[in-house]
Design an enzyme around this catalytic site. Structure first.
Site, PDB file in Angstrom:
ATOM      1  N   ASP A 110      -9.909  -2.572  17.613  1.00 36.61           N
ATOM      2  CA  ASP A 110     -11.221  -2.755  16.989  1.00 36.61           C
ATOM      3  C   ASP A 110     -12.270  -3.025  18.073  1.00 36.61           C
ATOM      4  OD1 ASP A 110     -13.446  -3.548  15.523  1.00 36.61           O
ATOM      5  OD2 ASP A 110     -12.265  -4.730  14.106  1.00 36.61           O
ATOM      6  N   GLU A 133      -7.727   2.812   0.382  1.00 36.43           N
ATOM      7  CA  GLU A 133      -6.806   2.608  -0.728  1.00 36.43           C
ATOM      8  C   GLU A 133      -6.843   3.725  -1.775  1.00 36.43           C
ATOM      9  OE1 GLU A 133      -6.269  -2.183  -0.263  1.00 36.43           O
ATOM     10  OE2 GLU A 133      -7.222  -1.469  -2.097  1.00 36.43           O
ATOM     11  N   LYS A 166       3.502  11.976 -14.064  1.00 37.17           N
ATOM     12  CA  LYS A 166       4.957  11.848 -13.927  1.00 37.17           C
ATOM     13  C   LYS A 166       5.378  11.739 -12.460  1.00 37.17           C
ATOM     14  CE  LYS A 166       6.406  14.261 -18.151  1.00 37.17           C
ATOM     15  NZ  LYS A 166       7.008  13.097 -18.839  1.00 37.17           N
TER      16      LYS A 166
END
Ligand SMILES: *[C@@H]1O[C@H](CO)[C@@H](O)[C@H](O)[C@H]1NC(C)=O
Ligand SMILES: *[C@@H]1O[C@H](CO)[C@@H](O)[C@H](O)[C@H]1NC(C)=O
Length: 429
Positions: free
Chosen positions: A155, A319, A340
């Protein structure tokens, strides 16, 4: 500083002994898989001499879940002296990596792939870190093998000493490199994804050989040996493995627009257009296990380029982006968008995380896993030594979170277990 000196001295002594033993191995250009060489690998075992203060624990008793050993470990982790003694300052790493061969030898990094099967199936890792050098170094050592390739993203906001220490470590390995374009990561915002994207591009360009991509953060740790990881990936037969489910109540994250203000994510008050090509947005997490073909699509498929542009002002794109790409027709290793094919984090092999809200005793309806034996950080369990027996029964390749500052014994026993297993695997191959 006394500790550091003591450790340095220990490393020196050890390396003199080992140095003479290992010369032969280090200079051997190419290993052949003759079983008679196997004995030569015993020097790679982790012994008490190279363990830190954690070595007073009985790891075999801990891994069996014996109450006495777990109580002793728990007690140690909250003892002030012990806590202080396990700290290693950044400067130690900056110093120790001045002499790379010494560093790699004393830390017992694998100098060769341990098998032909592993050599023929190289992996690419993206590792995002921002603090805690010791966590990173122990993680790297646990997953390091010369045929793999590792991109490290530090970072941009990290301390200079942290950056220098990571830089020192990476510079010791030809197959470990710093990302070419580091970014400043903002929690729940786009740059988190960009950091992984930059590593993906670097890894893709750096080598054409690797078969699968795995992304990690500094507080992950493997639950499997490299050979086990390779075998599990081969059994996916080109498929990817990650959480990817209907988005449900998290839909607001992609229907509103967000921006970064003063290093934090904020709603702009604007409503977003629907995603390009009406792609169904799925919910997942930041950690994935994907084929080289999936990465090629991320970098080259024009539908995905459009999706990426569209996702830049969403909330927590890490996410949903990978989970969404996983359901786009034509992406290598993907599955159909039909529900499914939904996959939960528990069924995927990418990452095991214990969320506080899903902990409980077996048989309780809300529980997905037993209670955390460590402590919680932002509702996520930071594993204690007591979590190890359960962790090792799971199929996941990696688990999150570990912290050598709060429970170094969990990491110590796990790394020891994995190394022992990796060397034992040589005997039956
Ligand atoms: C560690 O625990 C194992 C399993 O209970 C036991 O057999 C062994 O003797 C212990 N080792 C030490 C050094 O106490
Ligand atoms: C770094 O190494 C040098 C020489 O080996 C030593 O004098 C110095 O104390 C070390 N510094 C730290 C912070 O360990």
């Amino acid at each position: 500083m006394r500790l550091v000196k003591r450790r340095l001295l220990k490393l020196l002594l050890l390396s003199v002994v080992l140095g003479s033993l290992c010369m032969l191995w280090v200079s051997r250009p190419k290993m052949s898989w003759n079983p008679s060489y196997i004995m030569g690998y015993s020097w790679l075992e982790y012994t008490n001499e190279d363990g830190g203060p954690e070595k007073v624990c009985n790891c075999s008793a801990i891994l069996r879940g014996e109450t006495g050993a777990l109580e002793q470990a728990k007690l140690l982790t909250i003892t002030k002296d012990f806590k202080e003694s396990v700290q290693i300052p950044d400067e130690y790493y900056i110093n120790a990596t001045q002499d790379c061969s010494q560093f790699k030898l004393s830390r017992k990094y694998l100098p060769y792939p341990l098998s032909q099967e592993e050599e023929d199936f190289p992996l690419a890792y993206s590792m995002l870190v921002h603090h805690k050098v010791q966590n990173f170094e122990r993680l790297l050592r646990a997953i390091y093998s010369p045929q793999n390739i590792y991109c490290v993203h530090v970072d941009k906001k990290s301390d200079t000493s942290f950056f220098s220490a990571i830089m020192g470590i990476t510079s010791c390995f030809p197959n470990v490199f710093m990302v070419s374009k580091p970014v400043s990561v903002v929690y729940a915002a786009w740059p988190r994804v960009q950091a992984d994207l930059n590593c993906m591009a670097d890894l893709y360009d750096a080598s054409t050989r690797w078969k699968y991509f795995i992304n990690l953060c500094g507080q992950d740790f493997p639950l499997k040996t490299n050979l086990e990881i390779v075998q599990m990936l081969r059994s996916l037969r080109g498929g990817n493995s990650m959480e990817s489910e209907q988005i449900g109540e998290k839909k607001w994250r992609v229907t509103n627009s967000y921006q970064i203000v003063d290093g934090q994510i904020q709603a702009t008050g604007k409503v977003k257009d629907p995603p390009p090509f009406n792609l169904p947005i799925m919910s997942g997490n930041a950690y994935i296990v994907v084929s080289r073909g999936y990465i090629r699509s991320v970098l080259e498929d024009s539908r995905i380029q459009a999706l990426i542009e569209w996702a830049k002002d969403t909330y927590s794109p890490d996410e949903f982006l990978w989970a969404t790409i996983q359901r786009i027709p034509g992406v290598p290793g993907s599955t159909w968008p039909n529900s499914k094919y939904d996959m939960t984090d528990i069924n995927a092999i990418a990452r095991l995380v214990k969320w506080w809200s899903h902990e409980g005793s077996q048989g309780s309806l809300d529980a997905a896993y037993p209670e955390c034996h460590g402590n919680h950080v932002r509702s996520i369990c930071v594993y204690g030594a007591g979590d190890l027996p359960w962790l090792l029964e799971q199929h996941h390749l990696f688990a999150n979170k570990f912290d050598t500052d709060t429970d170094p014994i969990a990491v110590y026993c796990l790394e020891k277990y994995l190394r022992q297993k990796a060397l034992a695997e040589l005997h039956w191959m």
